[in-house]
Design a protein around this motif. Structure first.
Motif, PDB file in Angstrom:
ATOM      1  N   TYR A  28     134.334  29.442  21.682  1.00 28.72           N
ATOM      2  CA  TYR A  28     135.641  28.855  21.406  1.00 28.72           C
ATOM      3  C   TYR A  28     135.416  27.462  20.818  1.00 28.72           C
ATOM      4  O   TYR A  28     134.403  26.803  21.072  1.00 28.72           O
ATOM      5  CB  TYR A  28     136.500  28.789  22.666  1.00 28.72           C
ATOM      6  N   ASP A  29     136.407  27.022  20.055  1.00 28.36           N
ATOM      7  CA  ASP A  29     136.296  25.726  19.386  1.00 28.36           C
ATOM      8  C   ASP A  29     136.894  24.631  20.259  1.00 28.36           C
ATOM      9  O   ASP A  29     137.259  24.862  21.418  1.00 28.36           O
ATOM     10  CB  ASP A  29     136.969  25.786  18.005  1.00 28.36           C
ATOM     11  N   GLY A  30     137.016  23.434  19.680  1.00 24.69           N
ATOM     12  CA  GLY A  30     137.529  22.299  20.430  1.00 24.69           C
ATOM     13  C   GLY A  30     138.975  22.467  20.845  1.00 24.69           C
ATOM     14  O   GLY A  30     139.416  21.852  21.834  1.00 24.69           O
ATOM     15  N   ALA A  31     139.734  23.288  20.132  1.00 24.45           N
ATOM     16  CA  ALA A  31     141.141  23.517  20.484  1.00 24.45           C
ATOM     17  C   ALA A  31     141.298  24.609  21.532  1.00 24.45           C
ATOM     18  O   ALA A  31     142.426  24.935  21.910  1.00 24.45           O
ATOM     19  CB  ALA A  31     141.940  23.873  19.233  1.00 24.45           C
ATOM     20  N   GLY A  32     140.187  25.183  21.982  1.00 23.68           N
ATOM     21  CA  GLY A  32     140.269  26.221  23.002  1.00 23.68           C
ATOM     22  C   GLY A  32     140.641  27.586  22.464  1.00 23.68           C
ATOM     23  O   GLY A  32     141.246  28.402  23.172  1.00 23.68           O
ATOM     24  N   VAL A  33     140.283  27.863  21.206  1.00 19.72           N
ATOM     25  CA  VAL A  33     140.579  29.157  20.584  1.00 19.72           C
ATOM     26  C   VAL A  33     139.309  30.007  20.623  1.00 19.72           C
ATOM     27  O   VAL A  33     138.269  29.618  20.056  1.00 19.72           O
ATOM     28  CB  VAL A  33     141.087  28.988  19.146  1.00 19.72           C
ATOM     29  N   LEU A  34     139.398  31.160  21.277  1.00 19.90           N
ATOM     30  CA  LEU A  34     138.246  32.049  21.451  1.00 19.90           C
ATOM     31  C   LEU A  34     138.165  33.057  20.315  1.00 19.90           C
ATOM     32  O   LEU A  34     139.180  33.637  19.902  1.00 19.90           O
ATOM     33  CB  LEU A  34     138.361  32.795  22.788  1.00 19.90           C
ATOM     34  N   VAL A  35     136.943  33.261  19.830  1.00 18.99           N
ATOM     35  CA  VAL A  35     136.677  34.277  18.818  1.00 18.99           C
ATOM     36  C   VAL A  35     135.553  35.160  19.330  1.00 18.99           C
ATOM     37  O   VAL A  35     134.502  34.652  19.749  1.00 18.99           O
ATOM     38  CB  VAL A  35     136.312  33.651  17.463  1.00 18.99           C
ATOM     39  N   THR A  36     135.776  36.480  19.285  1.00 16.55           N
ATOM     40  CA  THR A  36     134.799  37.442  19.797  1.00 16.55           C
ATOM     41  C   THR A  36     134.520  38.501  18.740  1.00 16.55           C
ATOM     42  O   THR A  36     135.447  39.036  18.116  1.00 16.55           O
ATOM     43  CB  THR A  36     135.318  38.129  21.072  1.00 16.55           C
ATOM     44  N   GLN A  37     133.245  38.813  18.560  1.00 14.95           N
ATOM     45  CA  GLN A  37     132.829  39.921  17.693  1.00 14.95           C
ATOM     46  C   GLN A  37     131.921  40.818  18.517  1.00 14.95           C
ATOM     47  O   GLN A  37     130.888  40.374  19.026  1.00 14.95           O
ATOM     48  CB  GLN A  37     132.105  39.407  16.447  1.00 14.95           C
ATOM     49  N   ILE A  38     132.297  42.081  18.618  1.00 17.26           N
ATOM     50  CA  ILE A  38     131.607  42.992  19.537  1.00 17.26           C
ATOM     51  C   ILE A  38     131.495  44.377  18.925  1.00 17.26           C
ATOM     52  O   ILE A  38     132.328  44.776  18.089  1.00 17.26           O
ATOM     53  CB  ILE A  38     132.358  43.052  20.892  1.00 17.26           C
ATOM     54  N   ASN A  39     130.476  45.089  19.347  1.00 16.71           N
ATOM     55  CA  ASN A  39     130.276  46.481  18.931  1.00 16.71           C
ATOM     56  C   ASN A  39     130.120  47.345  20.178  1.00 16.71           C
ATOM     57  O   ASN A  39     129.331  47.014  21.068  1.00 16.71           O
ATOM     58  CB  ASN A  39     129.042  46.620  18.038  1.00 16.71           C
TER      59      ASN A  39
ATOM     60  N   HIS B 124     124.240  39.578  27.629  1.00 16.80           N
ATOM     61  CA  HIS B 124     123.538  38.299  27.612  1.00 16.80           C
ATOM     62  C   HIS B 124     124.227  37.396  26.591  1.00 16.80           C
ATOM     63  O   HIS B 124     124.418  37.777  25.433  1.00 16.80           O
ATOM     64  CB  HIS B 124     122.064  38.488  27.233  1.00 16.80           C
ATOM     65  N   ALA B 125     124.588  36.187  27.047  1.00 12.45           N
ATOM     66  CA  ALA B 125     125.269  35.269  26.131  1.00 12.45           C
ATOM     67  C   ALA B 125     124.339  34.747  25.047  1.00 12.45           C
ATOM     68  O   ALA B 125     124.779  34.437  23.931  1.00 12.45           O
ATOM     69  CB  ALA B 125     125.870  34.103  26.917  1.00 12.45           C
ATOM     70  N   ALA B 126     123.046  34.679  25.354  1.00 13.50           N
ATOM     71  CA  ALA B 126     122.102  34.093  24.394  1.00 13.50           C
ATOM     72  C   ALA B 126     121.884  34.991  23.178  1.00 13.50           C
ATOM     73  O   ALA B 126     121.947  34.528  22.031  1.00 13.50           O
ATOM     74  CB  ALA B 126     120.768  33.803  25.093  1.00 13.50           C
ATOM     75  N   ASN B 127     121.631  36.268  23.411  1.00  9.63           N
ATOM     76  CA  ASN B 127     121.324  37.164  22.291  1.00  9.63           C
ATOM     77  C   ASN B 127     122.297  38.333  22.151  1.00  9.63           C
ATOM     78  O   ASN B 127     122.155  39.150  21.245  1.00  9.63           O
ATOM     79  CB  ASN B 127     119.899  37.711  22.411  1.00  9.63           C
ATOM     80  N   GLY B 128     123.259  38.459  23.065  1.00  7.09           N
ATOM     81  CA  GLY B 128     124.291  39.486  22.948  1.00  7.09           C
ATOM     82  C   GLY B 128     123.883  40.880  23.367  1.00  7.09           C
ATOM     83  O   GLY B 128     124.643  41.843  23.160  1.00  7.09           O
ATOM     84  N   THR B 129     122.700  41.043  23.958  1.00  9.35           N
ATOM     85  CA  THR B 129     122.277  42.383  24.383  1.00  9.35           C
ATOM     86  C   THR B 129     123.104  42.863  25.575  1.00  9.35           C
ATOM     87  O   THR B 129     123.602  42.070  26.383  1.00  9.35           O
ATOM     88  CB  THR B 129     120.783  42.382  24.747  1.00  9.35           C
TER      89      THR B 129
ATOM     90  N   HIS C 130     126.980  45.762  21.881  1.00  8.00           N
ATOM     91  CA  HIS C 130     126.313  44.511  21.503  1.00  8.00           C
ATOM     92  C   HIS C 130     127.382  43.451  21.252  1.00  8.00           C
ATOM     93  O   HIS C 130     128.411  43.713  20.631  1.00  8.00           O
ATOM     94  CB  HIS C 130     125.455  44.691  20.249  1.00  8.00           C
ATOM     95  N   LEU C 131     127.112  42.252  21.759  1.00  2.97           N
ATOM     96  CA  LEU C 131     128.018  41.117  21.579  1.00  2.97           C
ATOM     97  C   LEU C 131     127.442  40.205  20.501  1.00  2.97           C
ATOM     98  O   LEU C 131     126.430  39.525  20.716  1.00  2.97           O
ATOM     99  CB  LEU C 131     128.182  40.362  22.897  1.00  2.97           C
ATOM    100  N   PHE C 132     128.087  40.205  19.320  1.00  2.00           N
ATOM    101  CA  PHE C 132     127.570  39.419  18.198  1.00  2.00           C
ATOM    102  C   PHE C 132     128.027  37.960  18.245  1.00  2.00           C
ATOM    103  O   PHE C 132     127.274  37.064  17.844  1.00  2.00           O
ATOM    104  CB  PHE C 132     128.024  40.053  16.874  1.00  2.00           C
ATOM    105  N   HIS C 133     129.246  37.754  18.712  1.00  3.19           N
ATOM    106  CA  HIS C 133     129.751  36.385  18.707  1.00  3.19           C
ATOM    107  C   HIS C 133     130.735  36.224  19.865  1.00  3.19           C
ATOM    108  O   HIS C 133     131.580  37.086  20.114  1.00  3.19           O
ATOM    109  CB  HIS C 133     130.451  36.074  17.374  1.00  3.19           C
TER     110      HIS C 133
ATOM    111  N   ASP D 165     133.319  48.627  15.845  1.00  2.00           N
ATOM    112  CA  ASP D 165     132.877  47.275  15.500  1.00  2.00           C
ATOM    113  C   ASP D 165     134.134  46.439  15.318  1.00  2.00           C
ATOM    114  O   ASP D 165     134.900  46.664  14.372  1.00  2.00           O
ATOM    115  CB  ASP D 165     132.035  47.295  14.223  1.00  2.00           C
ATOM    116  N   TYR D 166     134.333  45.473  16.211  1.00  2.00           N
ATOM    117  CA  TYR D 166     135.610  44.794  16.254  1.00  2.00           C
ATOM    118  C   TYR D 166     135.417  43.288  16.316  1.00  2.00           C
ATOM    119  O   TYR D 166     134.575  42.778  17.063  1.00  2.00           O
ATOM    120  CB  TYR D 166     136.397  45.251  17.488  1.00  2.00           C
ATOM    121  N   THR D 167     136.227  42.591  15.518  1.00  2.00           N
ATOM    122  CA  THR D 167     136.312  41.134  15.557  1.00  2.00           C
ATOM    123  C   THR D 167     137.721  40.764  16.002  1.00  2.00           C
ATOM    124  O   THR D 167     138.699  41.148  15.351  1.00  2.00           O
ATOM    125  CB  THR D 167     136.004  40.506  14.192  1.00  2.00           C
TER     126      THR D 167
END
Length: 231
Positions: free
Chosen positions: A95-106, A216-221, A89-92, A158-160
């Motif tokens: 990326y922000d305005g500076a182009g920094v990506l943050v991912t939270q996944i299980n 799925h980017a919308a709900n992370g399934t 599952h993809l929880f998050h 479970d990783y961020t």
């Protein structure tokens, strides 16, 4: 006087010629063939004897090992242990305005042992989660572990991720994935597996896993697809 001496010499020469043995060409060829047909006896060097004995012993050992492997395969019906992704599952993912990506996944990874008569041992478990070549997470185990016969063990990761800077091109990729409602990751790595059969010894395998995870980017399934290792 001269005539008598010449006659005497001719007579002596003629008598010697008659009494001397004559050798015909056919008899000479038969003699040569007889000499060539005689076997030549040579002694075999001691080193070559040792080499021949060693080769014979190795051949016997290979034959015995082959018979043992065939018997074990018919009796036990061995199956190669595998690791596979059974859920995710993809929880998050943004990326922000500076182009920094943050991912939270299980991700749930299963170690499966389908052998009915042998336990399996796993070691050097290491998987890398990549996004466009960027390492997002490392899935691993601290120590070797065992899976009982005809059983399985699940590991829930479970990783961020740490903030990951993206290039302008990679930010375009992220925008395209979000518009398509599909985010893709690559999961690569493997584990070493071993199972022992009584007194016959152990069998070792290197299980490699290389597959693509889609969310799925919308709900992370998670798009449930086969993602299993190959020996």
């Amino acid at each position: 006087m001269i005539v008598r001496r010449a006659y005497h010499w001719d007579k002596c020469f003629y008598s010697r010629y008659l009494t001397s043995p004559t050798i015909s060409p056919s008899s000479d060829r038969r003699k040569r063939k007889t000499e060539m047909a005689k076997p030549i006896m040579r002694r075999t060097h001691f080193l070559w004897r040792c080499v021949a004995i060693l080769c014979s012993l190795l051949s016997i050992a290979v034959i015995i090992a082959g018979i043992v492997v065939v018997v074990v395969c018919h009796v036990i019906h061995p199956r190669v242990p595998v690791i596979s992704v059974v859920d995710a599952h993809l929880f998050h993912f943004s990326y922000d305005g500076a182009g920094v990506l943050v991912t939270q996944i299980n991700i749930v990874v299963r170690s499966q042992n389908d052998n009915m008569k042998a336990h399996a041992a796993f070691s050097n478990f290491n998987l890398e989660l990549l996004f466009d070549g960027i390492r997002i997470a490392v899935l691993s185990t601290a120590a070797p572990y065992e899976v009982r016969k005809n059983s399985s063990v699940d590991f829930n990761y479970d990783y961020t991720s740490d903030p990951t800077p993206l290039s302008p091109q990679q930010m375009q990729y992220v925008d395209a994935f979000l518009k398509e409602d599909e985010v893709r990751f690559d999961l690569k790595g493997g584990v070493r597996a071993r199972w022992r059969v009584g007194g016959f010894g152990s069998f070792r395998f290197l299980c490699n896993l290389n597959c693509r995870l889609r969310f799925h980017a919308a709900n992370g399934t998670y798009f449930s697809r086969r993602c299993s290792s190959k020996a």
